[in-house]
Design a protein around this motif. Sequence first.
Motif, PDB file in Angstrom:
ATOM      1  N   PRO A   6       0.817  -1.215   0.000  1.00 45.24           N
ATOM      2  CA  PRO A   6       0.000   0.000   0.000  1.00 45.24           C
ATOM      3  C   PRO A   6       0.849   1.262   0.000  1.00 45.24           C
ATOM      4  CG  PRO A   6      -0.831  -1.584   1.584  1.00 45.24           C
ATOM      5  CD  PRO A   6       0.495  -2.099   1.121  1.00 45.24           C
ATOM      6  N   GLN A   7       0.341   2.259  -0.683  1.00 42.74           N
ATOM      7  CA  GLN A   7       1.020   3.541  -0.771  1.00 42.74           C
ATOM      8  C   GLN A   7       0.153   4.609  -0.125  1.00 42.74           C
ATOM      9  OE1 GLN A   7       4.159   3.772  -2.191  1.00 42.74           O
ATOM     10  NE2 GLN A   7       4.024   1.551  -2.344  1.00 42.74           N
ATOM     11  N   ALA A   9      -1.950   6.873   2.987  1.00 41.29           N
ATOM     12  CA  ALA A   9      -3.108   6.641   3.847  1.00 41.29           C
ATOM     13  C   ALA A   9      -4.098   7.784   3.683  1.00 41.29           C
ATOM     14  CB  ALA A   9      -2.672   6.516   5.303  1.00 41.29           C
ATOM     15  N   LEU A  34       2.658  10.057   4.974  1.00 36.84           N
ATOM     16  CA  LEU A  34       1.653   9.152   4.423  1.00 36.84           C
ATOM     17  C   LEU A  34       0.422   9.892   3.939  1.00 36.84           C
ATOM     18  CD1 LEU A  34       1.696   6.329   7.129  1.00 36.84           C
ATOM     19  CD2 LEU A  34       2.805   6.287   4.888  1.00 36.84           C
ATOM     20  N   TYR A 295      -8.255   3.939  -2.138  1.00 31.73           N
ATOM     21  CA  TYR A 295      -7.985   3.640  -0.724  1.00 31.73           C
ATOM     22  C   TYR A 295      -8.931   2.544  -0.274  1.00 31.73           C
ATOM     23  CZ  TYR A 295      -5.178   7.861  -0.601  1.00 31.73           C
ATOM     24  OH  TYR A 295      -4.210   8.804  -0.858  1.00 31.73           O
ATOM     25  N   GLY A 323      -3.937   2.785  -1.274  1.00 34.85           N
ATOM     26  CA  GLY A 323      -3.583   3.268   0.039  1.00 34.85           C
ATOM     27  C   GLY A 323      -4.503   2.657   1.077  1.00 34.85           C
ATOM     28  N   VAL A 324      -4.205   2.929   2.354  1.00 38.72           N
ATOM     29  CA  VAL A 324      -4.982   2.312   3.416  1.00 38.72           C
ATOM     30  C   VAL A 324      -5.808   3.366   4.162  1.00 38.72           C
ATOM     31  CG1 VAL A 324      -3.281   0.481   3.700  1.00 38.72           C
ATOM     32  CG2 VAL A 324      -3.154   2.510   5.174  1.00 38.72           C
ATOM     33  N   HIS A 345      -2.172   2.667  10.690  1.00 39.88           N
ATOM     34  CA  HIS A 345      -2.020   3.179   9.317  1.00 39.88           C
ATOM     35  C   HIS A 345      -0.540   3.290   8.951  1.00 39.88           C
ATOM     36  CE1 HIS A 345      -6.171   4.653  10.038  1.00 39.88           C
ATOM     37  NE2 HIS A 345      -6.290   4.849   8.731  1.00 39.88           N
ATOM     38  N   ALA A 349       1.504   1.046   5.843  1.00 36.14           N
ATOM     39  CA  ALA A 349       1.604   1.794   4.572  1.00 36.14           C
ATOM     40  C   ALA A 349       2.984   2.417   4.461  1.00 36.14           C
ATOM     41  CB  ALA A 349       0.526   2.867   4.503  1.00 36.14           C
TER      42      ALA A 349
END
Length: 352
Positions: A6-7, A9, A34, A295, A323-324, A345, A349
């Motif tokens: 993941p990239q 947040a 992030l 996301y 993303g998260v 998070h 990430a």
Amino acid sequence: MNRTQPQGALLVGSVNYDDAETTMRTAAELMGPLLKRIPDGEPGKRFHWIMFQPDVLGQTDGIERVGEHPIPLRMLDARPLRIADGVDPSKLQLPPLGYAEAAVESYEIFRRLRDEGVIAPGTRFQVSLPTPLAVVGAFFPPEQRAAFEPVYREAMYRELAEILDAIPHDDLAIQWDNAVEFGIIEDVLHRGGRGAESWWGDDVWAGLTERSADEASRVPLDVEVGFHLCYGDVAEKHFIEPTDAGNLVRFANMLTDASPRPISWIHLPVPIERDDDAYFAPLDDLRLGDDTELYLGLVHREDGADGASRRIRTALGHAPVFGVATECGIGRAPEGTTEDILRTHAEVASAW
């Protein structure tokens, strides 16, 4: 960019702190690079999403509260509303809804914290707004929704215009929150009847996504716009658990096709118990714009980084870049748990 994890947040909106400065300071400290955008956490009367709107709209001549006795929700009265007999909805003069006032006040805090070096340069101030349909569908009886929706929509667009006038566009990101829409799509019980049975338009899917496309169109191109797709968060529970991500993907695809402008991000929830391929498989058919960030709301308070990592591993088989986030805001999370949620998070990430 590492395309195997993941990239970045996203903070969906509400955060369980009592004031905007604490939210922004803590988020910047714990999540820093992030975050491309940072919200004010929706403190005060906004703590429970749209539940303060009946108190606002109930001040309007021609709108009545339903029920003799208040329904207390902290400082709010959660009783629903109705347009009084004999009143033409188009003649109603709604008061300011409160979103612009809150955004302008919080932006001043955001700007000060950025000037102090707490918030990184280039970070945008995120303003989360409910879709007009959400308030109309949640608080007014089915037979009055079609007539009142355009009145409330114009009031919300006035709030948006005030925000756009007050905040520099290159500092701003607008998020539209779509939750009641999924109550209608999933045909679940809500005030005034079952979802699809109380729908006041024609084709449900076209009507809902056309509304969201119109909401996107009201945001200028130099302001980011995102959509949070939601299954609710009362007592940290969805109003129904989605069978899989299929309806979320269908909505996201139709919105992408209908939107007259690029969408900056779309957020999709992931239930805590879903780490299986069946839930994520519909993401194979997700068609987002080249510049739209995805996301996934797979961070949960109850199982922290271990649970998020488990869901991430499955999701990566169907969406290699995302993303998260949490599945909804965390404004109603138990007291004392917020920092751990933010740290989760950060743990799962990497920076963009």
